[in-house]
Write an enzyme that holds these catalytic residues in place. Structure first.
Site, PDB file in Angstrom:
ATOM      1  N   VAL A  98       0.762  -1.269  -0.123  1.00 11.08           N
ATOM      2  CA  VAL A  98       0.411   0.096  -0.022  1.00 11.08           C
ATOM      3  C   VAL A  98       0.981   1.086  -0.143  1.00 11.08           C
ATOM      4  O   VAL A  98       0.586   2.444   0.265  1.00 11.08           O
ATOM      5  CB  VAL A  98      -1.112  -0.208   1.491  1.00 11.08           C
ATOM      6  CG1 VAL A  98      -1.807  -0.786   0.984  1.00 11.08           C
ATOM      7  CG2 VAL A  98      -0.678   0.408   2.533  1.00 11.08           C
ATOM      8  N   HIS A 116      -4.991  -4.456  -2.445  1.00 16.59           N
ATOM      9  CA  HIS A 116      -4.919  -4.493  -1.727  1.00 16.59           C
ATOM     10  C   HIS A 116      -5.252  -2.661  -1.156  1.00 16.59           C
ATOM     11  O   HIS A 116      -4.854  -2.246   0.009  1.00 16.59           O
ATOM     12  CB  HIS A 116      -4.340  -4.610  -0.547  1.00 16.59           C
ATOM     13  CG  HIS A 116      -3.460  -6.069  -0.339  1.00 16.59           C
ATOM     14  ND1 HIS A 116      -3.218  -6.826   0.202  1.00 16.59           N
ATOM     15  CD2 HIS A 116      -4.210  -6.600  -0.779  1.00 16.59           C
ATOM     16  CE1 HIS A 116      -3.185  -8.201   0.027  1.00 16.59           C
ATOM     17  NE2 HIS A 116      -4.330  -8.454  -0.405  1.00 16.59           N
ATOM     18  N   CYS A 124     -14.743   6.255   4.788  1.00 20.63           N
ATOM     19  CA  CYS A 124     -15.452   6.406   5.830  1.00 20.63           C
ATOM     20  C   CYS A 124     -16.520   4.726   6.082  1.00 20.63           C
ATOM     21  O   CYS A 124     -17.169   4.189   4.570  1.00 20.63           O
ATOM     22  CB  CYS A 124     -17.173   7.494   6.218  1.00 20.63           C
ATOM     23  SG  CYS A 124     -18.289   6.931   7.355  1.00 20.63           S
ATOM     24  N   ASN A 215      12.027 -15.165  -2.794  1.00 19.86           N
ATOM     25  CA  ASN A 215      11.129 -14.351  -1.367  1.00 19.86           C
ATOM     26  C   ASN A 215      12.388 -15.436  -0.506  1.00 19.86           C
ATOM     27  O   ASN A 215      13.100 -16.119  -0.654  1.00 19.86           O
ATOM     28  CB  ASN A 215       9.944 -15.014  -1.074  1.00 19.86           C
ATOM     29  CG  ASN A 215       9.192 -14.816  -0.495  1.00 19.86           C
ATOM     30  OD1 ASN A 215       9.248 -13.179  -0.241  1.00 19.86           O
ATOM     31  ND2 ASN A 215       8.894 -15.278   0.856  1.00 19.86           N
TER      32      ASN A 215
END
Length: 247
Positions: A98, A116, A124, A215
């Protein structure tokens, strides 16, 4: 397929928290990850808990204010993907992050799918109100520990997908299309434990793509990969990009 890097078709890259650790942003599940060192912190990302617990929301706003991502800069791994895109390789980035470091590095925003969401907006949960994270953090700094929606009094949250929330349908469709039309699928810095993002690896392989995983820790999809790279991402990804551009 040892010559996987010679494939000339489209490339999709799924990126997770590990690609941003060299930028000073801790990952979540690694040996020194945010949730590894503080298991309670994972509750901050759980939607139902967030809605139900004002104290948890107060801690969440403090964590957002102090997030190291505000001061982070793109690292060589982000820049390597920019190089791949600018070489005309038809790259699409599907990111679980993000932090928007891909866009800040120079990746075309139209080619980055944020499945994401991102940390720069606030929504809201009770009405259509939206605003910037900067404006809301100004309210926190002014003394509102859990700032309510100024229009309906409801709960505000970062414009990110939390555990227990569904992904945006359009973003997921775009990500699936990228996976299913890629000849090379790179999974970079992601534990591949969060679905449905992790399943993109399987979709890509089923459609004929070569899967390359970069990874530090083992993932559930390692057995499907043509190559698994455990080197630091900041050095491994530029090397892999050089391979793909050397033909």
């Amino acid at each position: 397929m040892s010559d996987w890097h010679e494939r000339t078709g489209r490339i999709a890259a799924l990126t997770g928290a590990g690609i941003s650790t060299d930028s000073g942003i801790p990952d979540f599940r690694g040996p020194r990850g945010v949730w590894t060192e503080d298991p309670v912190a994972e509750l901050l990302s759980t939607y139902d808990n967030y809605l139900a617990d004002p104290a948890l929301r107060e801690r969440s706003w403090q964590a957002r204010r102090d997030n190291p991502a505000w001061a982070a800069e793109p690292n060589p791994a982000h820049l390597a993907l920019v190089e791949l895109e600018r070489a005309g390789r038809g790259l699409t980035i599907v990111t679980q992050n993000v932090d928007r470091l891909h866009q800040r590095a120079g990746s075309d925003p139209q080619r980055v799918i944020e499945i994401h969401g991102n940390m720069f907006g606030v929504v809201c949960v009770g009405c259509a109100y939206t605003t910037s994270m900067a404006a809301t953090l100004d309210r926190v700094s002014a003394g509102e520990a859990d700032p309510p929606c100024p229009e309906c009094g409801g709960v505000l949250k970062a414009d990110v997908i939390m555990f227990g929330q569904a992904l945006d349908h359009r973003a997921l469709l775009k990500a699936s299309l990228a996976a299913e039309t890629a000849e090379i699928f790179l999974a970079i810095g992601t534990s591949l434990q969060v679905e449905p993002a992790a399943s993109l690896c399987g979709r890509a392989v089923a459609a004929g793509a070569t899967l390359i995983i970069v990874n530090a820790e083992p993932t559930p999809y390692d057995s499907l990969a043509t190559e698994v790279v455990r080197e630091p991402i900041g050095t491994a990804l530029p090397r892999l990009v050089d391979l793909m551009l050397a033909r």
